[in-house]
Scaffold this motif. Structure first.
Motif, PDB file in Angstrom:
ATOM      1  N   GLY A  47       0.780  -1.231   0.000  1.00  0.00           N
ATOM      2  CA  GLY A  47       0.000   0.000   0.000  1.00  0.00           C
ATOM      3  C   GLY A  47       0.808   1.276   0.000  1.00  0.00           C
ATOM      4  O   GLY A  47       0.309   2.318   0.423  1.00  0.00           O
ATOM      5  N   VAL A  48       2.041   1.226  -0.514  1.00  0.00           N
ATOM      6  CA  VAL A  48       2.936   2.386  -0.444  1.00  0.00           C
ATOM      7  C   VAL A  48       2.998   3.149  -1.759  1.00  0.00           C
ATOM      8  O   VAL A  48       2.867   4.374  -1.779  1.00  0.00           O
ATOM      9  CB  VAL A  48       4.352   1.946  -0.009  1.00  0.00           C
ATOM     10  N   THR A  49       3.217   2.451  -2.876  1.00  0.00           N
ATOM     11  CA  THR A  49       3.422   3.140  -4.153  1.00  0.00           C
ATOM     12  C   THR A  49       2.063   3.476  -4.766  1.00  0.00           C
ATOM     13  O   THR A  49       1.583   2.828  -5.691  1.00  0.00           O
ATOM     14  CB  THR A  49       4.277   2.278  -5.106  1.00  0.00           C
ATOM     15  N   SER A  50       1.459   4.518  -4.256  1.00  0.00           N
ATOM     16  CA  SER A  50       0.085   4.910  -4.612  1.00  0.00           C
ATOM     17  C   SER A  50      -0.088   5.111  -6.106  1.00  0.00           C
ATOM     18  O   SER A  50      -1.143   4.806  -6.671  1.00  0.00           O
ATOM     19  CB  SER A  50      -0.307   6.190  -3.888  1.00  0.00           C
ATOM     20  N   PHE A  51       0.932   5.667  -6.767  1.00  0.00           N
ATOM     21  CA  PHE A  51       0.885   5.922  -8.203  1.00  0.00           C
ATOM     22  C   PHE A  51       1.819   4.979  -8.958  1.00  0.00           C
ATOM     23  O   PHE A  51       2.267   5.289 -10.061  1.00  0.00           O
ATOM     24  CB  PHE A  51       1.224   7.381  -8.496  1.00  0.00           C
ATOM     25  N   GLY A  52       2.108   3.849  -8.358  1.00  0.00           N
ATOM     26  CA  GLY A  52       2.896   2.829  -9.022  1.00  0.00           C
ATOM     27  C   GLY A  52       4.397   3.085  -8.944  1.00  0.00           C
ATOM     28  O   GLY A  52       4.879   3.981  -8.260  1.00  0.00           O
ATOM     29  N   ILE A  53       5.122   2.250  -9.669  1.00  0.00           N
ATOM     30  CA  ILE A  53       6.584   2.294  -9.668  1.00  0.00           C
ATOM     31  C   ILE A  53       7.081   3.393 -10.603  1.00  0.00           C
ATOM     32  O   ILE A  53       6.571   3.562 -11.715  1.00  0.00           O
ATOM     33  CB  ILE A  53       7.166   0.931 -10.128  1.00  0.00           C
ATOM     34  N   SER A  54       8.068   4.139 -10.143  1.00  0.00           N
ATOM     35  CA  SER A  54       8.762   5.149 -10.959  1.00  0.00           C
ATOM     36  C   SER A  54       7.791   6.131 -11.608  1.00  0.00           C
ATOM     37  O   SER A  54       7.912   6.480 -12.785  1.00  0.00           O
ATOM     38  CB  SER A  54       9.612   4.445 -12.039  1.00  0.00           C
ATOM     39  N   ASP A  55       6.811   6.590 -10.817  1.00  0.00           N
ATOM     40  CA  ASP A  55       5.838   7.567 -11.299  1.00  0.00           C
ATOM     41  C   ASP A  55       6.538   8.871 -11.686  1.00  0.00           C
ATOM     42  O   ASP A  55       7.319   9.430 -10.917  1.00  0.00           O
ATOM     43  CB  ASP A  55       4.810   7.840 -10.192  1.00  0.00           C
ATOM     44  N   ASP A  56       6.275   9.359 -12.881  1.00  0.00           N
ATOM     45  CA  ASP A  56       7.036  10.485 -13.430  1.00  0.00           C
ATOM     46  C   ASP A  56       6.876  11.756 -12.607  1.00  0.00           C
ATOM     47  O   ASP A  56       7.864  12.456 -12.326  1.00  0.00           O
ATOM     48  CB  ASP A  56       6.628  10.741 -14.877  1.00  0.00           C
ATOM     49  N   ALA A  57       5.638  12.112 -12.244  1.00  0.00           N
ATOM     50  CA  ALA A  57       5.412  13.359 -11.500  1.00  0.00           C
ATOM     51  C   ALA A  57       6.057  13.290 -10.121  1.00  0.00           C
ATOM     52  O   ALA A  57       6.668  14.266  -9.655  1.00  0.00           O
ATOM     53  CB  ALA A  57       3.915  13.633 -11.399  1.00  0.00           C
ATOM     54  N   TRP A  58       5.904  12.143  -9.444  1.00  0.00           N
ATOM     55  CA  TRP A  58       6.516  11.966  -8.127  1.00  0.00           C
ATOM     56  C   TRP A  58       8.036  12.051  -8.234  1.00  0.00           C
ATOM     57  O   TRP A  58       8.703  12.724  -7.440  1.00  0.00           O
ATOM     58  CB  TRP A  58       6.091  10.616  -7.554  1.00  0.00           C
ATOM     59  N   LYS A  59       8.589  11.381  -9.235  1.00  0.00           N
ATOM     60  CA  LYS A  59      10.044  11.361  -9.443  1.00  0.00           C
ATOM     61  C   LYS A  59      10.579  12.768  -9.705  1.00  0.00           C
ATOM     62  O   LYS A  59      11.617  13.171  -9.175  1.00  0.00           O
ATOM     63  CB  LYS A  59      10.354  10.440 -10.627  1.00  0.00           C
ATOM     64  N   GLN A  60       9.843  13.540 -10.504  1.00  0.00           N
ATOM     65  CA  GLN A  60      10.257  14.912 -10.802  1.00  0.00           C
ATOM     66  C   GLN A  60      10.261  15.774  -9.540  1.00  0.00           C
ATOM     67  O   GLN A  60      11.188  16.558  -9.313  1.00  0.00           O
ATOM     68  CB  GLN A  60       9.336  15.511 -11.863  1.00  0.00           C
ATOM     69  N   ALA A  61       9.215  15.628  -8.712  1.00  0.00           N
ATOM     70  CA  ALA A  61       9.141  16.404  -7.470  1.00  0.00           C
ATOM     71  C   ALA A  61      10.279  16.042  -6.519  1.00  0.00           C
ATOM     72  O   ALA A  61      10.890  16.924  -5.898  1.00  0.00           O
ATOM     73  CB  ALA A  61       7.791  16.164  -6.792  1.00  0.00           C
ATOM     74  N   VAL A  62      10.574  14.752  -6.415  1.00  0.00           N
ATOM     75  CA  VAL A  62      11.630  14.278  -5.514  1.00  0.00           C
ATOM     76  C   VAL A  62      13.003  14.733  -6.002  1.00  0.00           C
ATOM     77  O   VAL A  62      13.821  15.252  -5.226  1.00  0.00           O
ATOM     78  CB  VAL A  62      11.562  12.739  -5.383  1.00  0.00           C
ATOM     79  N   THR A  63      13.289  14.552  -7.287  1.00  0.00           N
ATOM     80  CA  THR A  63      14.618  14.904  -7.792  1.00  0.00           C
ATOM     81  C   THR A  63      14.830  16.418  -7.805  1.00  0.00           C
ATOM     82  O   THR A  63      15.946  16.889  -7.561  1.00  0.00           O
ATOM     83  CB  THR A  63      14.841  14.320  -9.196  1.00  0.00           C
ATOM     84  N   ALA A  64      13.759  17.172  -8.061  1.00  0.00           N
ATOM     85  CA  ALA A  64      13.894  18.631  -8.003  1.00  0.00           C
ATOM     86  C   ALA A  64      14.275  19.079  -6.597  1.00  0.00           C
ATOM     87  O   ALA A  64      15.124  19.974  -6.407  1.00  0.00           O
ATOM     88  CB  ALA A  64      12.594  19.296  -8.436  1.00  0.00           C
ATOM     89  N   GLN A  65      13.676  18.447  -5.575  1.00  0.00           N
ATOM     90  CA  GLN A  65      14.014  18.794  -4.197  1.00  0.00           C
ATOM     91  C   GLN A  65      15.424  18.328  -3.839  1.00  0.00           C
ATOM     92  O   GLN A  65      16.143  19.015  -3.106  1.00  0.00           O
ATOM     93  CB  GLN A  65      12.990  18.187  -3.231  1.00  0.00           C
ATOM     94  N   LEU A  66      15.846  17.182  -4.373  1.00  0.00           N
ATOM     95  CA  LEU A  66      17.218  16.708  -4.131  1.00  0.00           C
ATOM     96  C   LEU A  66      18.247  17.710  -4.647  1.00  0.00           C
ATOM     97  O   LEU A  66      19.342  17.837  -4.075  1.00  0.00           O
ATOM     98  CB  LEU A  66      17.429  15.354  -4.808  1.00  0.00           C
ATOM     99  N   ASP A  67      17.914  18.422  -5.711  1.00  0.00           N
ATOM    100  CA  ASP A  67      18.819  19.425  -6.260  1.00  0.00           C
ATOM    101  C   ASP A  67      18.859  20.693  -5.406  1.00  0.00           C
ATOM    102  O   ASP A  67      19.720  21.553  -5.623  1.00  0.00           O
ATOM    103  CB  ASP A  67      18.414  19.781  -7.691  1.00  0.00           C
TER     104      ASP A  67
END
Length: 387
Positions: A47-67
């Motif tokens: 019940g964790v990956t609400s939008f599935g694996i490697s979701d593009d929008a989630w990934k973009q938000a996470v990597t933008a914050q990592l920068d």
């Protein structure tokens, strides 16, 4: 694969009975093992990956914050933490949020809030927390004590004192516990997930709420597994017409990163003061940036789609051959099969579908945005495995 299993056994604590499958990649609701075999993921990391694996929008938000900045202590402000708290309060009507890293931590926070609220209002002797038989609230010593399943307790005595358990759907038993103990709070799940995917009735939950209001006891709803769109509403309690004082959540809110939250309503918003509680990683900006992406996309249309997929799953399975009953709510589904659940699980895996179990049931917790054609394919494989 055998070499990886040997290394796991050599170096990883022996707390998980893993299946002999190494998942190496995936996209959405499809994952692939080291041999390239495709599986439909009907568990979403429990019940964790609400939008599935490697979701593009989630990934973009996470990597933008990592920068920008990956971590900053709670001595300072970060925008993702504040934005997520704001979003949670706007969507629920709750007043304040405390962030941790897991469901167990969110529940620990709720318990502390209930005990401090009761101590200040009625006296420190009002410390008992009522939970339900068959509940599950976490694996720390305190949340194990809250969990109403004895087999989780056996090896870890003494557990934290101050917890009593009422049978679900028995309002007279709960009334008796309120009379017998000096109660600070009532903590329960609207759908008992680990207890077998059992949804409580609206009548029962509304009666519990009435008792809590009458006695000035904090009503705390554990939404660790049921929350963040899983039941077809943003939080499961919204299906029941009740207004909790505290809501705890984790799992699906982070989209794959560790994040827990305790949402505090009007009664509870001012209970915790400076120094009363804390968390080094709570409100981590990367986890919160991902969660903002998850939560902001769970609008009315998205939740209606979850409910539509839920109807399809329940309608497809409830009269299927080899199925005795189907329980749960939304895309949180328990299937009581005539065959042992472990046997059905094994057959599903062999045929490219990854499921879970809960007690004696097959449990389904797919990504909430699973495409209908992939969901239908998985359901057909599950139906065949039940025969």
């Amino acid at each position: 694969m055998s070499e990886l299993i040997a290394r796991d056994k050599a170096y990883v604590a022996n707390t998980y009975n893993r299946f002999p499958v190494e998942i190496v990649s995936g996209k959405g609701s499809e994952v692939f093992d080291a041999a390239g075999k495709r599986y439909i993921d009907m568990g979403s990391g429990i019940g964790v990956t609400s939008f599935g694996i490697s979701d593009d929008a989630w990934k973009q938000a996470v990597t933008a914050q990592l920068d920008r900045v990956q971590h900053m202590s709670n001595l300072y402000y970060t925008e993702p933490c504040v934005r997520l708290a704001e979003l949670l309060c706007e969507r629920t009507g709750m007043k304040k949020v405390f962030f941790g890293n897991s469901g167990a931590e969110a529940n620990e926070c709720a318990i502390k809030v209930a005990r401090k609220y009761a101590a200040e209002k009625k006296g420190p002797e009002y410390s008992t927390i009522i939970t339900l038989v068959n509940s599950f609230h976490g694996r720390t010593l305190t949340t194990l004590a809250a969990t109403g399943q004895e087999h989780y307790h056996e090896l870890f005595q003494p557990l934290t004192p101050g917890f009593v358990h009422a049978p679900a759907e028995d309002i007279e038993a709960l009334e008796a516990l309120v009379r017998e103990h000096r109660v600070a709070g009532i903590l329960l799940e609207c759908v008992q997930g680990e207890g077998g995917v059992i949804a409580l009735s609206k009548e029962y939950l509304q009666a519990v709420e009435a008792i809590a209001k009458r006695e000035d006891i904090l009503l705390m709803i554990d939404e660790v597994q049921t929350g963040n769109g899983r039941t077809g509403e943003l939080y499961a309690y919204m299906n029941y017409g009740i207004s909790p004082d505290v809501v705890t959540t984790a799992k699906g809110i982070g989209g794959g990163l560790p994040l827990g939250a305790a949402l505090l309503g009007e009664k509870a918003e001012a209970v915790l003061g400076f120094g009363d509680h804390g968390s080094t990683f709570g409100g981590n900006p990367v986890a919160c940036a991902g969660a903002v992406s998850i939560l902001s996309r769970m609008d009315d249309a998205f939740l209606a789609d979850v409910r539509e997929k839920s109807r399809f799953v329940f309608d497809s399975l409830k009269n299927a051959e080899g199925v005795e009953s189907v329980s749960g709510l939304g895309l949180m589904v328990g299937i009581k099969t005539k065959k042992p659940a472990a046997e059905v699980l094994k057959t599903c895996m062999e045929n490219g579908v990854l499921c879970l179990t809960a007690k004696d049931k097959v449990r389904l917790l797919p990504a909430l945005n699973i495409p209908m054609e992939i969901l239908a394919e998985a359901v057909e494989i599950i139906k065949r495995a039940c025969v």
